[in-house]
Design a protein around this motif. Structure first.
Motif, short mmCIF file in Angstrom:
data_model
loop_
_atom_site.label_atom_id
_atom_site.label_comp_id
_atom_site.label_asym_id
_atom_site.label_seq_id
_atom_site.Cartn_x
_atom_site.Cartn_y
_atom_site.Cartn_z
N CYS A 1 0.81 -1.22 0.00
CA CYS A 1 0.00 0.00 0.00
C CYS A 1 0.84 1.27 0.00
N GLN B 1 -1.93 10.48 -3.26
CA GLN B 1 -3.09 10.77 -4.09
C GLN B 1 -4.41 10.45 -3.38
N LEU B 2 -4.35 9.84 -2.21
CA LEU B 2 -5.56 9.40 -1.52
C LEU B 2 -6.02 10.42 -0.48
N SER C 1 -12.16 10.82 2.44
CA SER C 1 -12.94 9.85 1.67
C SER C 1 -12.89 8.47 2.33
N LEU C 2 -11.71 8.09 2.82
CA LEU C 2 -11.58 6.82 3.52
C LEU C 2 -12.44 6.80 4.76
N ASP D 1 -16.20 6.41 3.71
CA ASP D 1 -16.52 5.06 3.24
C ASP D 1 -16.45 4.04 4.38
N TRP E 1 -9.30 -0.91 0.80
CA TRP E 1 -9.76 0.37 0.23
C TRP E 1 -8.59 1.09 -0.44
N ASN F 1 -7.36 -0.85 -3.65
CA ASN F 1 -8.27 -0.69 -4.78
C ASN F 1 -8.08 0.64 -5.49
N ARG F 2 -7.69 1.66 -4.73
CA ARG F 2 -7.57 3.00 -5.33
C ARG F 2 -6.19 3.28 -5.92
N TYR G 1 -5.62 1.89 -9.65
CA TYR G 1 -6.18 2.55 -10.85
C TYR G 1 -5.11 3.35 -11.57
#
Length: 476
Positions: free
Chosen positions: A394, A414-415, A419-420, A423, A469, A472-473, A476
């Motif tokens: 990660c 970038q995360l 948002s984490l 969710d 989480w 998965n991000r 991309y």
């Protein structure tokens, strides 16, 4: 001349520091160690306990002793990813609505609480506290059911004085003010030393509860950079020298969220700077007894010869978050604050004060602290190890705190930790996003987790969700 256990400990220490033993390697049993070195079992145990007190090894119940991660693994160089270039200017506190939202989430049933820093019920000595409360009520005097002294009950003041003295911290009884928790003590100190619109110097990142309190009191802030290595003392002095603020609020021992413990030299420097620039230090020392070692770290107050440090604490982090008893200690040089503090202090109910005094006087609190220190070390170590395993790939940055049970994690750039958080809450998991701990979204890629509960399957699954989480991000 060194004792035999010290000589053996030094040899084993060199093997660990020279990386001959990998982190988390299980050591041979005490019985095998004693046989191998032809010493008694008690000498072998003293050797291991000596190394454990230095943070070089750790123990697991019924499993034995293991090598702790090396210091460079525990406290990586955070200058690479912690924002320290921001200017120290006067500003207001934002993100209050988000703070309130997260605070409410921490009270929701059926939510895995990884956001609010508090001890799990398994670590709270409930039965012993009940006994102390019952004994205190049994021996109450008639006057104990009348209004209590605004400064606190003499029994609790005396108990705290004697408790601190065992750690070489000497405070006069008349200088101890009992408050309704640590936040109440901080509020009294802030309001006594400053007025609405004034600025308070704080390290950043810092405890979001302190920021919320300052905003509620209509105080502004001046941020000083901090990393897991401690404070930027040069910046602190530079700000003090401008005279833009006469008050600094900080934590020296196991700061939340970074987990650092300042050196004696740094603590003395801060006390000296306070005297030099006549800038008061409000020292929030609420985590000091949540050490991983038997020795309690000294507060800045210990070096406060000039009397510019107000020492604040409570038992909320070392005993129970529900036990709302705190204190602040004034020096003789600032006794002029006493009338204002007494006028605004909300008195803690007497039976609760007497129950805590009994718990301290009987030695139950010291015994609890000693047991807690060992459990916390093992518990936080389990969290860190589990996170390292689950978050493999990660690209996170994680530092092992030097004490306490807040874990500060840097996510990939970038995360968004907000948002984490959003969710995760939908899946019944509460965390604290980093934007709560400083201004200008400096820490939007950070999260803080609570390691106050022992690792369970439920917590393991929650951490696994957070890791998935992220994976998965970043894929991309």
């Amino acid at each position: 001349m060194a004792f035999r256990y010290q000589t053996l400990a030094h040899t084993l220490k060199l093997h660990i520091l020279h990386h001959h033993l990998a982190p988390h390697t299980k050591l041979i049993s005490l019985r095998q160690f004693a046989k191998q070195h032809q010493v008694s079992l008690s000498t072998a145990q003293a050797c291991y306990e000596h190394l454990e007190a230095q943070g070089l090894i750790y123990s697991k119940h019924k499993s034995g002793y293991f090598v702790a991660p090396h210091q460079r693994d525990m406290h990586p160089n955070n200058s690479r990813y912690t924002e320290t270039t921001f200017p120290s200017v006067i500003r207001s506190v934002s993100n209050l609505d988000l703070y309130n939202q997260i605070l409410q989430a921490s009270f929701q049933p059926n939510v895995i609480q990884l956001g609010s820093i508090q001890l799990g019920p398994q670590l709270i000595p409930m039965q012993q506290l009940k006994v102390s409360l019952q004994r205190a009520l049994k021996h109450c005097k008639n006057e104990d059911f009348l209004y209590c002294n605004q400064q606190g009950h003499i029994h609790l003041q005396t108990a705290l004085q004697q408790h601190w003295a065992t750690d070489n911290i000497h405070i006069a009884v008349q200088d101890i003010f009992i408050t309704h928790g640590c936040t109440a003590a901080l509020s009294l100190a802030i309001q006594s030393l400053s007025k609405v619109g004034d600025s308070i110097i704080i390290p950043t990142p810092t405890f979001n509860g302190q920021l919320h309190l300052l905003a509620h009191l209509n105080r502004k802030i001046i941020e000083i950079p901090a990393t897991t290595a401690g404070l930027d003392l040069e910046r602190l002095e530079a700000v003090m020298a401008t005279k833009q603020s006469q008050v600094c609020l900080l934590t020296a021992n196991f700061q939340n969220p970074l987990g650092y413990c300042l050196s004696h030299a740094d603590k003395k420097t801060i006390a000296d700077l306070a005297a030099k620039y006549q800038c008061y230090i409000i020292e929030d020392d609420v985590y000091a007894e949540c050490s991983y070692h038997t020795e309690r770290p000294l507060p800045i107050k210990y070096w406060d010869d000039a009397g510019y440090v107000i020492w604040v604490g409570s038992v909320s982090k070392s005993l129970s978050s529900a036990y709302r008893v705190g204190w602040l200690c004034l020096s003789k040089q600032i006794q002029h604050l006493k009338p204002n503090i007494l006028a605004n202090n909300v008195v803690v109910n007497t039976p609760l004060q007497l129950g805590l005094a009994d718990f301290i006087f009987t030695g139950a609190y010291k015994k609890h602290i000693r047991a807690l220190q060992l459990k916390l070390y093992e518990q936080v170590r389990d969290f860190v190890h589990t996170i390292h395993v689950l978050f493999t790939g990660c690209d996170i940055e994680l530092s092992m705190p030097q004490g306490g049970y807040a874990i500060w994690i840097k996510l990939p750039n970038q995360l968004s930790s907000l948002s984490l958080y959003q969710d995760a809450l939908k899946h019944g998991i509460s965390i604290s996003p980093g934007i709560l701990f400083g201004e200008d979204y400096k820490y939007q890629s950070f999260i803080r987790l609570n390691a106050g509960d022992p690792m369970t399957d439920q917590i393991h699954q929650a951490l696994k969700y957070l890791a998935e989480w992220i994976k998965n991000r970043i894929s991309y």
